[in-house]
Scaffold this motif. Sequence first.
Motif, PDB file in Angstrom:
ATOM      1  N   THR A  51      43.727  45.348  43.994  1.00 17.29           N
ATOM      2  CA  THR A  51      44.818  45.267  43.026  1.00 17.29           C
ATOM      3  C   THR A  51      45.490  43.905  43.184  1.00 17.29           C
ATOM      4  O   THR A  51      45.864  43.516  44.294  1.00 17.29           O
ATOM      5  CB  THR A  51      45.847  46.386  43.248  1.00 17.29           C
ATOM      6  OG1 THR A  51      45.197  47.660  43.118  1.00 17.29           O
ATOM      7  CG2 THR A  51      46.965  46.305  42.224  1.00 17.29           C
ATOM      8  N   MET A  59      47.720  44.345  38.728  1.00 19.82           N
ATOM      9  CA  MET A  59      46.557  44.343  37.843  1.00 19.82           C
ATOM     10  C   MET A  59      45.369  45.005  38.524  1.00 19.82           C
ATOM     11  O   MET A  59      45.051  44.693  39.675  1.00 19.82           O
ATOM     12  CB  MET A  59      46.162  42.908  37.463  1.00 19.82           C
ATOM     13  CG  MET A  59      47.187  42.157  36.654  1.00 19.82           C
ATOM     14  SD  MET A  59      46.674  40.422  36.419  1.00 19.82           S
ATOM     15  CE  MET A  59      45.134  40.628  35.529  1.00 19.82           C
ATOM     16  N   ASP A  60      44.724  45.887  37.807  1.00 21.04           N
ATOM     17  CA  ASP A  60      43.474  46.512  38.234  1.00 21.04           C
ATOM     18  C   ASP A  60      42.339  45.718  37.589  1.00 21.04           C
ATOM     19  O   ASP A  60      42.214  45.674  36.365  1.00 21.04           O
ATOM     20  CB  ASP A  60      43.467  47.974  37.774  1.00 21.04           C
ATOM     21  CG  ASP A  60      42.233  48.738  38.205  1.00 21.04           C
ATOM     22  OD1 ASP A  60      41.255  48.108  38.647  1.00 21.04           O
ATOM     23  OD2 ASP A  60      42.243  49.977  38.068  1.00 21.04           O
ATOM     24  N   GLY A 252      47.603  51.401  42.179  1.00 20.55           N
ATOM     25  CA  GLY A 252      46.309  50.849  41.805  1.00 20.55           C
ATOM     26  C   GLY A 252      45.250  51.067  42.865  1.00 20.55           C
ATOM     27  O   GLY A 252      45.533  51.504  43.986  1.00 20.55           O
ATOM     28  N   GLN A 384      42.966  46.622  28.620  1.00 23.40           N
ATOM     29  CA  GLN A 384      43.605  47.621  29.478  1.00 23.40           C
ATOM     30  C   GLN A 384      45.095  47.698  29.186  1.00 23.40           C
ATOM     31  O   GLN A 384      45.730  46.674  28.914  1.00 23.40           O
ATOM     32  CB  GLN A 384      43.424  47.250  30.950  1.00 23.40           C
ATOM     33  CG  GLN A 384      42.031  47.451  31.509  1.00 23.40           C
ATOM     34  CD  GLN A 384      42.073  47.557  33.012  1.00 23.40           C
ATOM     35  OE1 GLN A 384      42.556  48.552  33.567  1.00 23.40           O
ATOM     36  NE2 GLN A 384      41.571  46.537  33.687  1.00 23.40           N
ATOM     37  N   PHE A 386      47.990  48.789  31.397  1.00 27.87           N
ATOM     38  CA  PHE A 386      48.247  49.189  32.780  1.00 27.87           C
ATOM     39  C   PHE A 386      49.326  50.257  32.887  1.00 27.87           C
ATOM     40  O   PHE A 386      49.308  51.068  33.820  1.00 27.87           O
ATOM     41  CB  PHE A 386      48.621  47.962  33.616  1.00 27.87           C
ATOM     42  CG  PHE A 386      47.503  46.968  33.778  1.00 27.87           C
ATOM     43  CD1 PHE A 386      46.296  47.340  34.345  1.00 27.87           C
ATOM     44  CD2 PHE A 386      47.652  45.650  33.356  1.00 27.87           C
ATOM     45  CE1 PHE A 386      45.263  46.426  34.501  1.00 27.87           C
ATOM     46  CE2 PHE A 386      46.629  44.734  33.515  1.00 27.87           C
ATOM     47  CZ  PHE A 386      45.429  45.112  34.085  1.00 27.87           C
ATOM     48  N   TRP A 389      47.673  53.580  33.214  1.00 32.39           N
ATOM     49  CA  TRP A 389      46.961  53.899  34.443  1.00 32.39           C
ATOM     50  C   TRP A 389      47.949  54.470  35.454  1.00 32.39           C
ATOM     51  O   TRP A 389      47.711  55.519  36.052  1.00 32.39           O
ATOM     52  CB  TRP A 389      46.305  52.638  35.017  1.00 32.39           C
ATOM     53  CG  TRP A 389      45.111  52.162  34.247  1.00 32.39           C
ATOM     54  CD1 TRP A 389      45.091  51.238  33.238  1.00 32.39           C
ATOM     55  CD2 TRP A 389      43.750  52.586  34.405  1.00 32.39           C
ATOM     56  NE1 TRP A 389      43.812  51.065  32.782  1.00 32.39           N
ATOM     57  CE2 TRP A 389      42.970  51.878  33.477  1.00 32.39           C
ATOM     58  CE3 TRP A 389      43.125  53.494  35.259  1.00 32.39           C
ATOM     59  CZ2 TRP A 389      41.582  52.053  33.376  1.00 32.39           C
ATOM     60  CZ3 TRP A 389      41.748  53.670  35.160  1.00 32.39           C
ATOM     61  CH2 TRP A 389      40.991  52.956  34.229  1.00 32.39           C
ATOM     62  N   LEU A 393      52.506  50.413  38.149  1.00 34.28           N
ATOM     63  CA  LEU A 393      51.888  49.098  38.095  1.00 34.28           C
ATOM     64  C   LEU A 393      52.789  48.094  37.390  1.00 34.28           C
ATOM     65  O   LEU A 393      52.542  46.879  37.459  1.00 34.28           O
ATOM     66  CB  LEU A 393      50.539  49.158  37.360  1.00 34.28           C
ATOM     67  CG  LEU A 393      49.422  50.002  37.969  1.00 34.28           C
ATOM     68  CD1 LEU A 393      48.152  49.872  37.132  1.00 34.28           C
ATOM     69  CD2 LEU A 393      49.145  49.615  39.405  1.00 34.28           C
TER      70      LEU A 393
END
Length: 531
Positions: A51, A59-60, A252, A384, A386, A389, A393
């Motif tokens: 991450t 950020m992934d 993440g 994406q 985030f 997710w 994040l």
Amino acid sequence: MRTKTPEKRKTAIIIGAGPAGLTAGIELLRQTDIIPILLEEKDCVGGLSRTVFYHGNRMDIGGHRFFSKDPDIMKWWTTLLPLQGSPAQDDLLTPCMKTFVPGGPDPEKEDRTILLRRRISRIFYLKKFFDYPVSFNAKTILNLGLGRTVRAAIGYLRATLSKRPELSLQDFYINRFGRPLYKMFFEHYTEKVWGVHPSVLGADWGAQRVNGLSIKALLKNMLVRKKRTPGDIRQKDTEKSLIENFLYPKFGPGQLWETAAQEIERDEKGTILLMHRLVGIHYEDGLIRSITAATPDGHVDIPCDYVLSSMPVKDLVSTFTGITVPPEVFSVATSLPYRDFITVGILVDRLKIRHNGQPPTFGNRIPDTWIYIQERDVRIGRLQVFNNWSPYLVEDYRHCIWLGLEYFCNENDELWNKTDRDFISMAIGELVHIGILEDETHVKDSTIVREKKAYPAYHGSYRRLKEVTDWLDRIPNLYCIGRNGQHRYNNMDHSMLTAMEAVAHIRDGKTDKQDIWNINTEQEYHERKKH
């Protein structure tokens, strides 16, 4: 009475501290008396599953859903990070139908937890959203138009009546979806991702990544979907591309692998050496006896009894001393193709597109974890979101949307060599062009991350990969694991399984390594043999 001198413990060098390498380290400690020493050329662990932290946001790189049909893998993850027992920030802001684990950690108060997430991914095509994978419903027909829908139906019927020999990925997709749907949803996007036409890529890519995905599977999934319990992460008989729920660490994927690294180094049981790049593997009298690593302070030599390598095969064969690599093996390995990857992180205050359907979302934001961008006049491959997710994040979840724009390229090509400023400007312009962002004034911050050798590619000398793997397997104490270690586009759980299988081979003294290479090559999803 003379006491017996204890035998010196054996050591295993593990090249790479990504999912495969860290899994191998933990499993060696759990199952053997061997000391793991991990070498990682970066200054952090996690590999592609790390991450990246930037100005309070995370950020992934590539997007990592924690889901596996192997229950031992699911247990492995939730042992390191227990499943949430209370609502997360976004669960509290929107109607939530999840079932939480009694006594599990509260993510609003505790950091060491893994979240239960809902998988929503869509295709953006013709400036409209389509379900991913494509569903056959009224909205899809309306978006496609009657003409495209009729052509797709006829093409699918033709494909079911006359199957093509599967010599390429193009054949694989046409057999399962028909030519019109292949042309609409697979051909251009695949070429965008891999840089070559699907007719050039091997069909085994499809067999490993989306083998169970087809029109039949989509229809079956639509029929049984209503029977599933919201929040059910088992879904053992569901094709992986169709899963509806998955696990995700609060901060993440890197959080889980950082926790794994702490487990390895706890009480000095194992060692992780960052900024150590393997430059030499020294072979003598039929075995690897030591390795050499380049560090910021110079070169170091480390003796070893075993080597588990997750580094790219392309680079591995160039490091041997004391043994001659056959010229044909060296040629095939060093010309293996890869696809490189660039992520642009963009922080915005709002998007132009809105969400007004199900499930309900905070501020009517789009619910997708990622979106496949199928528009042909932009170079972005996936987008994406985030926030979806994990709300953690994003530093300011309520007021900002944190996006990851994903681009596929080759190292040192025109995209790769753009300056950071020019690349970010291009990325923002593409979001405006396709109508996802109103204009650049809504951008509050941005960054860029480049990743070499993110995806092993299935063309060129890949077709002769077995010549390389057969030669590597002749070295008794060398084990190739993970995505790059096997030059195979594995999911994260498959990479972990290769590491587990390698440790089992070492533990049991097995010399035939075929079971390690067979992970994710069978027609059915590989489930690890019980030892």
